[in-house]
Scaffold this active site. Structure first.
Site, PDB file in Angstrom:
ATOM      1  N   ASP A  28     -11.443 -13.850 -29.731  1.00 42.67           N
ATOM      2  CA  ASP A  28     -11.857 -14.777 -28.872  1.00 42.67           C
ATOM      3  C   ASP A  28     -11.655 -14.498 -27.278  1.00 42.67           C
ATOM      4  OD1 ASP A  28     -13.055 -16.883 -27.774  1.00 42.67           O
ATOM      5  OD2 ASP A  28     -12.208 -18.397 -29.074  1.00 42.67           O
ATOM      6  N   ASP A  41     -20.212 -22.865 -27.435  1.00 44.10           N
ATOM      7  CA  ASP A  41     -19.802 -23.155 -28.762  1.00 44.10           C
ATOM      8  C   ASP A  41     -20.642 -24.295 -29.191  1.00 44.10           C
ATOM      9  OD1 ASP A  41     -17.431 -21.763 -28.585  1.00 44.10           O
ATOM     10  OD2 ASP A  41     -15.984 -23.395 -28.579  1.00 44.10           O
TER      11      ASP A  41
END
Ligand SMILES: *[C@@H]1O[C@H](CO)[C@@H](O)[C@H](O)[C@H]1NC(C)=O
Ligand SMILES: *[C@@H]1O[C@H](CO)[C@@H](O)[C@H](O)[C@H]1NC(C)=O
Ligand SMILES: *[C@@H]1O[C@H](CO)[C@@H](O)[C@H](O)[C@H]1NC(C)=O
Length: 408
Positions: free
Chosen positions: A155, A216
Site C-alpha cells: 500500500d 478503494d
C-alpha cells in the site's frame, strides 16, 4: 500484420514484469473490504482479523469449491501487525490474534493447495497505523520470504506519491532478488491519481503484477458504479497496459455482502471480467447466501475473466441522455477463441426491466451471424443473423451478459 504481432509481443515481453506470475488475473480472497480493521476478537470472534478467520476461509475455499473454480490466493490485508517491531527490528504479527505465527499459518494454507497473500505499506506506517516497511525493506522482505508468502500487496499510505516512481520498482527489485516468486500488487497509481499526478502506467506494468488504479471500493452500488464509470471514462489510457503478468485492479468484489442486490452483484462480476480484473472476493464465506455464491462460482464468467489472450475489454457504447435507452451501456471484450463477451449494463434506477434494441454498428460487430449464449443462463441460446437488431431486456441496475460466437 504478422511482423507487427511478433514485434509487439517482443516489446510487451521486454517491458512487462517477468516473474512468471499472474499470467491471467489473480483470483482469491482478501480480508479488507468485508473485515477492514476489526481487531476485537472478544466482541467479534467471527470477524476479527486473525488466524482463525484466515483458516476458516481457507477451509471453506476448499470444501465449497472456490479453489476448484480458480480462487487460489487467500490474503490478509491491513491490521495483522503489533504496533511496534520486535527487539530485532522485525515485524511481529499480533500476538493474540495470530498466536501460532505467520509461518504456521502459511503452512496451513499451503498444505491445502492455496497460496498465501500478505499486506504491507511502503511508507512509515500502514494505512491503519501499523509499522510500514520504510527503512526496513530488506529485513521485511527477508521475513516475508521466511514465512513463504506468495503475494504481497504494498500500500502507499505515509509516503509521498512522488517518491513512488522510484520506490515501488526498487522494492520490486529486492523482491526479485530473493529468488522467491512473489506476486507484487502495487497501490502506486491509486495514490498518484488521487494527487492528480498522471501515473506512468508503462513503468508500472514493467514492475508490478497488478496495481490499484483508483479509489478503494465500498459496499454500495454507488461506489461500485463510480469505479466502473471511472474505468470506462479512462479506458484509453488504462486498457492497453493490461496483459498476461500485469493487470489493472478496480478493487475487490463486493458480492455477497450488504450493499449489492443480486442484480447489482451480477453487474460487478460481468464488468470485472470484461475488465480482466483480479477476482478478489472479500466476503464471509461461512455465511454467504447461495445466490451470491452462485455468481462467484459461475464458471463461464470466470473463463471470460481468465481468458488467456488477456485483453482488457472496453465500454463501447453508453447512453446518458433521455430516451428509451437512457442509462444503458455496452461493455465488450475480445477472447482468444475469436468470440466476444458482451455485457449490456443498466444504470437505470427507475421501475421495471426495459427492453432495448441494439444495432451491429452500436455493438461494433462484424457483419456476420453469431450464436449468442447467456452467461447467466436465464435465456436459452439464440442465433443472431448478420445485421439484425439485437433485443435485450435488462433489470434496473442489472446486466445481461452474453458470449457472441461467430458462426461460420
Ligand atoms: C519516516 O520516518 C522517518 C523517521 O522518523 C522520517 O525521517 C521520515 O521523514 C518519514 N518519512 C515520511 C515519508 O514520512
Ligand atoms: C527476476 O527477474 C528476472 C528478469 O526479469 C526473471 O527472469 C526472474 O524470473 C525473476 N525472478 C523472480 C523470483 O521473480
Ligand atoms: C426490436 O426490434 C424488433 C424487430 O424489429 C421489434 O419487433 C421489437 O419490438 C424491437 N424492440 C424494441 C424494444 O424496440
Amino acid at each position: 500484420m504478422f511482423l507487427w504481432l511478433v514485434v509487439s509481443s517482443l516489446v510487451s515481453e521486454a517491458l512487462a514484469l517477468n516473474n512468471g506470475l499472474a499470467l491471467t488475473p489473480p483470483m482469491g480472497w482478501l480480508s479488507w473490504e468485508r473485515f477492514r480493521c476489526i481487531t476485537d476478537c472478544q466482541k467479534y470472534p467471527q470477524e476479527c482479523i486473525s488466524e482463525n478467520l484466515i483458516k476458516r476461509t481457507a477451509d471453506i475455499m476448499i470444501s465449497e469449491g472456490y479453489l476448484n473454480a480458480g480462487y487460489n490466493y487467500v490474503g490478509i490485508d491491513d491490521c495483522w501487525l503489533e504496533k511496534t517491531r520486535g527487539p530485532d527490528g522485525r515485524m511481529v504479527p499480533d500476538r493474540e490474534r495470530f498466536p501460532s505465527g505467520m509461518k504456521a499459518l502459511s503452512d496451513y494454507i499451503h498444505e491445502r493447495g492455496l497460496k498465501f497473500g500478505m499486506y504491507q505499506d511502503y511508507g512509515n506506517f500502514t494505512c491503519a497505523g501499523y509499522p510500514g516497511v520504510l527503512g526496513n525493506e530488506k529485513l521485511d522482505i527477508d521475513t516475508f520470504v521466511e514465512w513463504e508468502i506468495d503475494y504481497l500487496k504494498l500500500d502507499g499510505c505515509y509516503i509521498q506519491p512522488t517518491d513512488m516512481d522510484a520506490g515501488y520498482p526498487q522494492f520490486g527489485k529486492m523482491l526479485n532478488e530473493t529468488g522467491r516468486p512473489i506476486l507484487y500488487s502495487c497501490s502506486w497509481p491509486a495514490y498518484q491519481e488521487d494527487a492528480k499526478i498522471l501515473p506512468d502506467y508503462a513503468a508500472i506494468a514493467e514492475h508490478c503484477n497488478l496495481w490499484r488504479n483508483w479509489d478503494d471500493i465500498e459496499d454500495s452500488w454507488a461506489s461500485m458504479t463510480k469505479i466502473m464509470n471511472w474505468f470506462g471514462d479512462n479506458q484509453d489510457r488504462l486498457a492497453e497496459h493490461a496483459g498476461p503478468g500485469h493487470w489493472n485492479d478496480p478493487d475487490m468484489l463486493l458480492i455477497g455482502n450488504f450493499g449489492l442486490t443480486v442484480d447489482q452483484a451480477r453487474v460487478q462480476m460481468a464488468v470485472w471480467s470484461i475488465l480482466a480484473a483480479p477476482l478478489l472476493m472479500s466476503v464471509d464465506l461461512a455465511t454467504i447466501k447461495p445466490e451470491f455464491k452462485e455468481i462467484l462460482l459461475n464458471r463461464d464468467i470466470i473463463a471470460i475473466d481468465q481468458d488467456v489472450l488477456g485483453k482488457q475489454g472496453l465500454r463501447i457504447w453508453k447512453k446518458t441522455d433521455a430516451g428509451p435507452r437512457k442509462g444503458l451501456e455496452i461493455w465488450k471484450r475480445e477472447l482468444s477463441d475469436g468470440s466476444l463477451a458482451m455485457a449490456f449494463v443498466s444504470q437505470r434506477d427507475d421501475g421495471i426491466p426495459y427492453a432495448a434494441n441494439f444495432t451491429f454498428e452500436e455493438m461494433q460487430l462484424a457483419n456476420q451471424a453469431f450464436d449468442v449464449q447467456d452467461l447467466y443462463k436465464d435465456e436459452s441460446d439464440k442465433l443472431l443473423q448478420a445485421n439484425q437488431e439485437f433485443e435485450v431486456r435488462i433489470n434496473p441496475s442489472g446486466v445481461k451478459f452474453y458470449k457472441f460466437i461467430p458462426k461460420n
